[in-house]
Write a protein that holds these residues in place. Structure first.
Motif, mmCIF file in Angstrom:
data_model
loop_
_atom_site.group_PDB
_atom_site.id
_atom_site.type_symbol
_atom_site.label_atom_id
_atom_site.label_comp_id
_atom_site.label_asym_id
_atom_site.label_seq_id
_atom_site.Cartn_x
_atom_site.Cartn_y
_atom_site.Cartn_z
ATOM 1 N N THR A 259 -88.692 -36.822 59.692
ATOM 2 C CA THR A 259 -89.150 -35.622 60.462
ATOM 3 C C THR A 259 -88.175 -34.925 61.048
ATOM 4 O O THR A 259 -87.952 -33.862 60.991
ATOM 5 N N GLN B 3 -90.718 -35.644 55.655
ATOM 6 C CA GLN B 3 -91.989 -36.291 55.649
ATOM 7 C C GLN B 3 -92.979 -34.910 55.344
ATOM 8 O O GLN B 3 -94.010 -35.628 54.805
ATOM 9 N N GLY B 4 -92.552 -33.905 55.403
ATOM 10 C CA GLY B 4 -93.293 -32.793 55.115
ATOM 11 C C GLY B 4 -93.754 -32.849 53.419
ATOM 12 O O GLY B 4 -94.919 -32.720 53.113
ATOM 13 N N ASN C 169 -96.201 -35.860 52.996
ATOM 14 C CA ASN C 169 -97.417 -35.544 53.119
ATOM 15 C C ASN C 169 -97.993 -34.617 52.266
ATOM 16 O O ASN C 169 -99.307 -34.706 52.131
ATOM 17 N N ASP D 266 -101.497 -44.170 49.812
ATOM 18 C CA ASP D 266 -100.591 -44.481 51.115
ATOM 19 C C ASP D 266 -99.310 -45.291 50.508
ATOM 20 O O ASP D 266 -98.096 -44.930 50.942
ATOM 21 N N LYS E 174 -97.143 -43.149 48.624
ATOM 22 C CA LYS E 174 -96.244 -42.415 49.265
ATOM 23 C C LYS E 174 -94.933 -43.204 50.173
ATOM 24 O O LYS E 174 -94.029 -42.952 50.094
#
Length: 650
Positions: free
Chosen positions: A100, A629-630, A633, A639, A642
């Motif tokens: 982030t 992180q964007g 996402n 999951d 990712k």
């Protein structure tokens, strides 16, 4: 197949107009929302697409990405006014580098957009009839992938329509290619073709050339050679065997890096070395022939895409130079009545001044170790602002003021000086003192002084190289709060010598040894044609005082007989200090954790001159930055998928 926030995969919005500062050779384009294969087949489509490839550098350089390039290295740490944009990458416990917070996020979107648009030009243009134009697109696609692979490791070659294919459909899944695949399928082939088809001189001023392509091919070969060799067992991702698909070993790539760099040096076209280091970086000589690649900014709000009176600190403005400047308006002088209420060093739109943000401070080792030789080597004087002159008269404030030892100082004379060496005779006040920044005194001097060992997170030598340069100040202070109007230098001809020297240290052979190559730049560094900081004792105006000093022989004599990687890295720091190369240099050579593990600096309070040793925690996984992180996402995957997409450790 990489998600690029849907709209970006549809083709780039050509975000603005880009000027190349070349009489009539100015690239101007009308914004388009969507690029299509049909559009890239038109002359207008090629022209507009190429302009966009240059424009994207403005959304990378000159902003917060600079913190990721420099902070946490031996060149910079966080300054007194820093937030987590700077503290998180310092690795010293004041923040946490994570998906982030990492400011490497600044490169991912513009680079992936650019790769797709470059692929559109390459795939849909007629390379046989316009080889030089398509070669520009190949250069930029390779440049972007090289930036990505150095930062994040392996990255996707397929953005949705196949490897290195132009994609016009939204995609929310992605598969990362390996590091060897990125180099051997994208970076190397595109740069080899670019070298073959690019001109010696740019199509427009600032346009890419054979020399630019050779520089980046040599650097990519060098970097990949280190990756294959992996001397410190640094992990990569996606995990893959450190073998080359083309069957070459690390030694082959080091030799090729040397060969390509020497080819560029021996066939420079319009490029070459400036006569002195000062000439390379003085704002009045921007876009000189040593600058092989730059992201342009000019003194025109329309073409610069930025206000010249006030910048809010967002892309595409160039404002990174403010990060490395401390707030000189904290410094006060006596108005002549015993009242310390005169800001004797005010913000000014000149190269030593500008807008102060105090976000990044250089550690004390920079001044005691990296730039230990301040007598023979001009690069210290040509890198930092170490003398801050009185300029209060330009805003109508009284002239002179009363300064250190009760002595008068007139505009153009020194108010504060950072000494070259520690002087035990310096007397500091208790705390901030009358001058409010803790400046010390020496007998007979009217300027406040600070020893190298007294440099702190709040008061430190500024980075003169990146400072403001404008021609519209008149006789006043100008507009120091406007976005910078100088180009951001991305690559210099001088780097070719140090790329070749590093390759030679790694075993490459040829007509010049590592010591020969290093000494070309060291001899140049010994030539002083201007005094930058020394001018103020002579009432200088900010443009340097002419001198004729040649310390080249002393510089060459001081070069070690045997050059090692640490010496190459030290020379790179002296030559390119603060230019956004340092993190990549330390990561490439796998020396980041060793060289930048500790640093020394004083604290955040005015008048704090007590050095403290800070220890960083740099783990092997930190040699890759986290995928933002964007981006994670935005992927429509499970999951588990990712989590597997992210670099390990984050």
């Amino acid at each position: 197949m990489k998600n690029i926030n849907i709209k970006t995969i549809l083709g780039a919005v050509l975000i603005a107009l880009l000027a190349f500062s070349c009489s009539n050779d100015i690239l101007e384009e009308k914004p388009r929302t969507i690029y299509t294969p049909e559009y890239f087949k038109t002359p207008e489509g090629i022209a507009m697409g190429l302009t966009g490839l240059y424009v994207h550098t403005r959304y990378i350089f000159g902003q917060y990405y600079y913190a990721a390039q420099q902070n946490g290295t031996d060149e910079y740490t966080w300054g007194q006014s820093a937030d987590n944009n700077f503290k998180d990458s310092d690795m010293s416990g004041v923040g946490s580098l994570n998906p982030t917070s990492s400011r490497s996020d600044a490169i991912l979107d513009p680079v992936l957009i650019n790769i797709n648009n470059a692929s559109g030009i390459i795939e849909n243009s007629d390379e046989e009839s316009a080889p030089a134009l398509v070669a520009e697109a190949r250069f930029w696609r390779a440049w972007d992938y090289f930036l990505l692979v150095q930062t994040f490791g392996g990255m996707p070659l397929d953005l949705g329509s196949g490897e290195l294919k132009f994609n016009s459909l939204p995609v929310r899944t992605s598969v990362r290619n390996t590091v060897p695949e990125v180099y051997t399928k994208a970076v190397f082939p595109d740069l080899l073709t670019a070298i073959q088809n690019l001109p010696d001189a740019g199509r427009v001023t600032g346009g890419v050339t054979k020399t630019a392509a050779r520089l980046y091919l040599a650097k990519a070969y060098l970097t990949y050679g280190w990756w294959l060799q992996n001397p410190n067992d640094i992990p990569t991702y996606p995990d893959v065997s450190r073998t080359d698909p083309d069957g070459h070993d690390a030694a082959w790539y080091f030799q090729e890096a040397y060969n390509v760099a020497l080819e560029a040096i021996n066939n420079p076209g319009p490029f070459g070395l400036q006569p002195t280091f000062y000439n390379v970086n003085i704002g009045s000589n921007d876009r000189n022939n040593e600058i092989v690649l730059y992201s342009d900014h000019i003194e025109d709000a329309y073409y610069n895409q930025a206000s010249l009176s006030y910048s809010d600190g967002t892309a595409p403005d160039n404002f990174a130079g403010w990060f490395t400047m401390w707030n000189t308006r904290l410094l006060y002088s006596d108005d002549g009545t015993g009242v310390w209420n005169i800001n004797s060093v005010q913000r000014e739109a000149v190269q030593w001044g500008g807008r102060p943000w105090t976000r990044m401070a250089p550690p004390i080792e920079v001044f005691k170790n990296t730039f230990a030789d301040k007598t023979n080597d001009s690069r210290y004087d040509g890198t930092f602002t170490t003398v801050y002159p009185a300029n209060m008269a330009k805003s109508g404030v009284r002239n002179p003021v009363i300064n250190a030892n009760g002595m008068e100082v007139y505009s153009g004379q020194p108010i504060l000086t950072f000494l070259d060496e520690d002087n035990p005779a310096v007397v500091y006040p208790n705390g901030a003192g009358n001058n409010k920044i803790g400046g010390g005194t020496l007998p007979g001097r009217a300027d406040w002084v600070i020893n190298p060992s007294g440099i702190s997170r709040i008061v430190f030598p500024g980075l003169w190289k990146l400072g403001t340069y404008r021609t519209d100040n008149g006789t006043g202070l100008g507009q120091p709060d406007g976005a910078l109007t100088r180009p951001w230098n991305i690559a210099k001809f001088s780097e070719l010598y140090l790329i070749a020297a590093e390759a030679a240290v790694k075993g490459a052979t040829g007509s010049m040894s590592a010591r020969d190559l290093v000494n070309v730049l060291r001899a140049r560094a010994g030539k002083w044609k201007y005094l930058n900081n020394g001018q103020w004792s002579q009432g200088g105006t900010g443009t340097g005082v002419p001198v004729d000093i040649d310390n080249s022989a002393a510089m060459i004599a001081a070069t070690p007989a045997t050059i090692d990687i640490d010496y190459i890295l030290a020379e790179r720091s002296r030559e390119f200090f603060g230019e956004g190369l340092r993190w990549y240099d330390l990561v490439r050579t796998q020396s980041w954790a060793r060289i930048a593990k500790t640093y020394t600096i004083c604290g955040t309070d005015a008048g704090d001159h007590t050095p403290v040793v800070i220890t960083r925690t740099i783990e092997p996984f930190h040699y890759l930055r986290p995928i933002p992180q964007g981006q994670i996402n935005g992927l429509e995957m499970s999951d588990a998928e990712k989590a597997a997409y992210q670099n390990p450790g984050y």
